[in-house]
Write a protein that holds these residues in place. Structure first.
Motif, PDB file in Angstrom:
ATOM      1  N   GLY A  53       0.821  -1.207   0.000  1.00  0.00           N
ATOM      2  CA  GLY A  53       0.000   0.000   0.000  1.00  0.00           C
ATOM      3  C   GLY A  53       0.855   1.256   0.000  1.00  0.00           C
ATOM      4  N   ARG A  54       1.948   1.231   0.774  1.00  0.00           N
ATOM      5  CA  ARG A  54       2.794   2.434   0.848  1.00  0.00           C
ATOM      6  C   ARG A  54       3.445   2.730  -0.506  1.00  0.00           C
ATOM      7  NH1 ARG A  54       5.986  -0.356   5.601  1.00  0.00           N
ATOM      8  NH2 ARG A  54       3.992  -1.404   5.562  1.00  0.00           N
ATOM      9  N   THR A  83       2.832   4.644   7.648  1.00  0.00           N
ATOM     10  CA  THR A  83       3.327   4.397   6.285  1.00  0.00           C
ATOM     11  C   THR A  83       2.880   5.505   5.330  1.00  0.00           C
ATOM     12  OG1 THR A  83       1.355   3.077   5.860  1.00  0.00           O
ATOM     13  CG2 THR A  83       3.323   1.877   6.523  1.00  0.00           C
ATOM     14  N   VAL A  84       1.818   6.250   5.716  1.00  0.00           N
ATOM     15  CA  VAL A  84       1.317   7.305   4.829  1.00  0.00           C
ATOM     16  C   VAL A  84       2.319   8.477   4.780  1.00  0.00           C
ATOM     17  CG1 VAL A  84      -0.564   8.958   4.465  1.00  0.00           C
ATOM     18  CG2 VAL A  84      -1.080   6.571   5.009  1.00  0.00           C
ATOM     19  N   ASP A 152      -7.411   6.892   0.115  1.00  0.00           N
ATOM     20  CA  ASP A 152      -6.631   5.808   0.730  1.00  0.00           C
ATOM     21  C   ASP A 152      -7.596   4.785   1.319  1.00  0.00           C
ATOM     22  OD1 ASP A 152      -5.306   4.136   2.485  1.00  0.00           O
ATOM     23  OD2 ASP A 152      -4.098   5.709   3.417  1.00  0.00           O
ATOM     24  N   GLN A 155      -7.336   0.114   4.208  1.00  0.00           N
ATOM     25  CA  GLN A 155      -8.071  -0.708   5.179  1.00  0.00           C
ATOM     26  C   GLN A 155      -9.506  -0.980   4.739  1.00  0.00           C
ATOM     27  OE1 GLN A 155      -7.867   0.875   9.155  1.00  0.00           O
ATOM     28  NE2 GLN A 155      -5.700   1.388   9.006  1.00  0.00           N
ATOM     29  N   SER A 176      -4.511  -2.008   0.323  1.00  0.00           N
ATOM     30  CA  SER A 176      -3.377  -2.796   0.820  1.00  0.00           C
ATOM     31  C   SER A 176      -3.836  -4.222   1.094  1.00  0.00           C
ATOM     32  CB  SER A 176      -2.843  -2.169   2.114  1.00  0.00           C
ATOM     33  OG  SER A 176      -2.065  -3.117   2.831  1.00  0.00           O
ATOM     34  N   LYS A 181      -5.435  -6.789   6.818  1.00  0.00           N
ATOM     35  CA  LYS A 181      -6.380  -6.090   5.947  1.00  0.00           C
ATOM     36  C   LYS A 181      -7.602  -6.942   5.580  1.00  0.00           C
ATOM     37  CE  LYS A 181      -3.818  -2.467   5.949  1.00  0.00           C
ATOM     38  NZ  LYS A 181      -2.522  -2.930   6.444  1.00  0.00           N
TER      39      LYS A 181
HETATM   40  C1  PLP Z   1      -4.511   3.859   6.199  1.00  0.00           C
HETATM   41  C2  PLP Z   1      -3.350   3.116   5.601  1.00  0.00           C
HETATM   42  N1  PLP Z   1      -2.733   3.638   4.518  1.00  0.00           N
HETATM   43  C3  PLP Z   1      -1.691   3.012   3.931  1.00  0.00           C
HETATM   44  C4  PLP Z   1      -1.204   1.817   4.416  1.00  0.00           C
HETATM   45  C5  PLP Z   1      -0.003   1.167   3.770  1.00  0.00           C
HETATM   46  O1  PLP Z   1      -0.207  -0.170   3.372  1.00  0.00           O
HETATM   47  P1  PLP Z   1       0.985  -1.237   3.399  1.00  0.00           P
HETATM   48  O2  PLP Z   1       1.156  -1.703   4.792  1.00  0.00           O
HETATM   49  O3  PLP Z   1       0.510  -2.313   2.470  1.00  0.00           O
HETATM   50  O4  PLP Z   1       2.200  -0.559   2.895  1.00  0.00           O
HETATM   51  C6  PLP Z   1      -1.804   1.241   5.541  1.00  0.00           C
HETATM   52  C7  PLP Z   1      -1.275  -0.014   6.084  1.00  0.00           C
HETATM   53  O5  PLP Z   1      -1.465  -0.459   7.145  1.00  0.00           O
HETATM   54  C8  PLP Z   1      -2.909   1.906   6.159  1.00  0.00           C
HETATM   55  O6  PLP Z   1      -3.515   1.395   7.226  1.00  0.00           O
END
Ligand code: PLP
Length: 399
Positions: A53-54, A83-84, A152, A155, A176, A181
């Motif tokens: 996701g990131r 991660t955001v 985003d 979740q 993600s 998730k």
């Molecule tokens: C709100 C939100 N945005 C972005 C992400 C990033 O996803 P990832 O962990 O797959 O990099 C997450 C991950 O937990 C998240 O909860």
């Protein structure tokens, strides 16, 4: 018998993992079926599979930067996954935190309207716990400022608002597939957009990405097998008692690697897709039981889901009266075998080392900071049984 319910997750059958591995081993082709199914379900024209996701967020940001190179500021919720902000820094952009409305966990409407428009590239939502944010408000605020809106839905796969799937309310969105998730494949992310221009810019960014290495694929296979076995409450106590696994920890680390979605992840998600609605229905039903059990308990408040919002509740969020009550509730729930947890350890503004990456000097958001001290979550996933919900009710009744 030791019983320990994980904080979040998605049941994955070992046979699904093994069949996915066999499918990857037997076919060298780039299979588009997952992306086609997602495009149909989400009614989007373009879907890209990414490592996480990131990375999905960072690649959208880089794509948008191609379209508006002078716009360097990204407005993100002041309480969201670490991660955001890490993805914003990874994309070499600056962060503007937007205050939170603790009643809904959405961005505070005034906070959104007050984001300076001058060099704003985009607004980013959070849809925490699958409580869908007010996409229309984000869109309107972005339009006024001449900025983009990224929805985003890391979740929130399967959640919607007024029939519109979370993740598709913006100019681009992402999901993600990490461990906790709505669908979990250990890792993975997907970008969606209906804009041909944005898709072209994102394609420029993604076309040279490396594929997942053979070594990494072997590691992934091992992690998927471990996940499928140990998420079960009869066994979760084991990984949960190993501190070096750092289960549930949240780190701010902008130095992550971007690569294409692994074929193994793609195959596993294809096998899980058919269960998504069933998993989310179970999560919602469990959330409803928890909400009922907490009615009249003045020590805890439940963030409200807005009219027209169909959440997926990948966890059930509660806000305790104060930090001490939150910490005691988490302690007592854990002692009873329930994977309750304080959520992100701080607001974005208080992350260690974040200051140089902020777009403004005075960046503290009091409501988000307060929320980070009082919020905690309770598991809702399909392994949660009636007796677990009963345990939660019994523990929280003591407050
Ligand atoms: C709100 C939100 N945005 C972005 C992400 C990033 O996803 P990832 O962990 O797959 O990099 C997450 C991950 O937990 C998240 O909860």
């Amino acid at each position: 018998m030791l019983r320990s319910v994980a904080p979040a997750g998605t049941p994955v059958e070992i046979t699904q993992v093994l069949r996915s591995a066999a499918a990857v081993a037997l076919s060298a082709r780039e299979d588009e079926e997952l992306f086609q199914r997602l495009a149909t379900r989400l009614k989007v024209r373009h879907v890209f599979g990414i490592s996480s996701g990131r990375s999905a967020l960072a690649l959208i940001l880089r794509g948008l930067s191609r379209l508006k190179p002078d716009h360097r500021v990204v407005a993100i919720p002041a309480y969201t996954c670490f991660t955001v902000p890490a993805a914003v820094v990874h994309a070499r952009l600056k962060i503007h935190p937007v205050e939170i409305d603790p009643a809904t966990l959405d961005c505070d409407p005034d906070g959104l309207e007050n984001v300076p428009g001058d060099d704003l590239l985009c607004l980013v939502s959070s849809n925490l716990f699958g409580l869908t944010n007010d996409g229309a408000r984000f869109r309107a605020a972005a339009r006024v400022k001449g900025a983009f809106f990224i929805d985003d839905a890391a979740q929130a796969l399967g959640a919607s608002r007024n029939g519109c799937p979370a993740g598709t309310m913006g100019d681009a969105g992402f999901y993600s597939f990490g461990r906790g998730k709505a669908l979990a494949a250990v890792e993975g992310g997907v970008i969606v957009t209906n804009s041909d221009d944005i898709a072209a810019a994102i394609r420029e960014e993604t076309q040279n990405l490396a594929s997942s290495s053979v070594l990494h694929s072997a590691e992934l296979l091992f992690q998927m097998l471990v996940y499928s076995v140990f998420l079960n409450p009869r066994l979760y106590w084991l990984p949960n008692s190993l501190p070096f696994l750092k289960l549930g920890s949240t780190e701010f680390n902008p130095a992550f690697r971007d690569y294409r979605m692994s074929a193994l992840v793609r195959e596993l998600l294809l096998r899980q897709m058919g269960m998504l609605d069933e998993f989310n229905r179970t999560r919602r039903e469990n959330a409803l039981v928890l909400a009922g059990a907490l009615e009249g308990n003045s020590s805890f408040t439940k963030p409200r889901s807005a009219d027209g919002c169909l959440p997926n509740y990948i966890r059930f969020p509660l806000i305790a009266r104060d930090e001490a009550t939150r910490d005691r509730a988490v302690r007592e729930l854990r002692a009873a075998g329930i994977g309750a947890g304080p959520f992100y350890p701080s607001a974005v503004c208080d992350i260690e080392g974040i200051a140089p990456h902020m777009a403004l000097g005075n960046f503290h958001c009091a409501k988000a900071e307060d929320l980070s001290r009082r919020l905690f979550t309770i598991p809702t996933h399909p392994y949660v049984q009636a007796r677990d919900l009963h345990t939660v009710a019994e523990v929280l009744e003591r407050f």
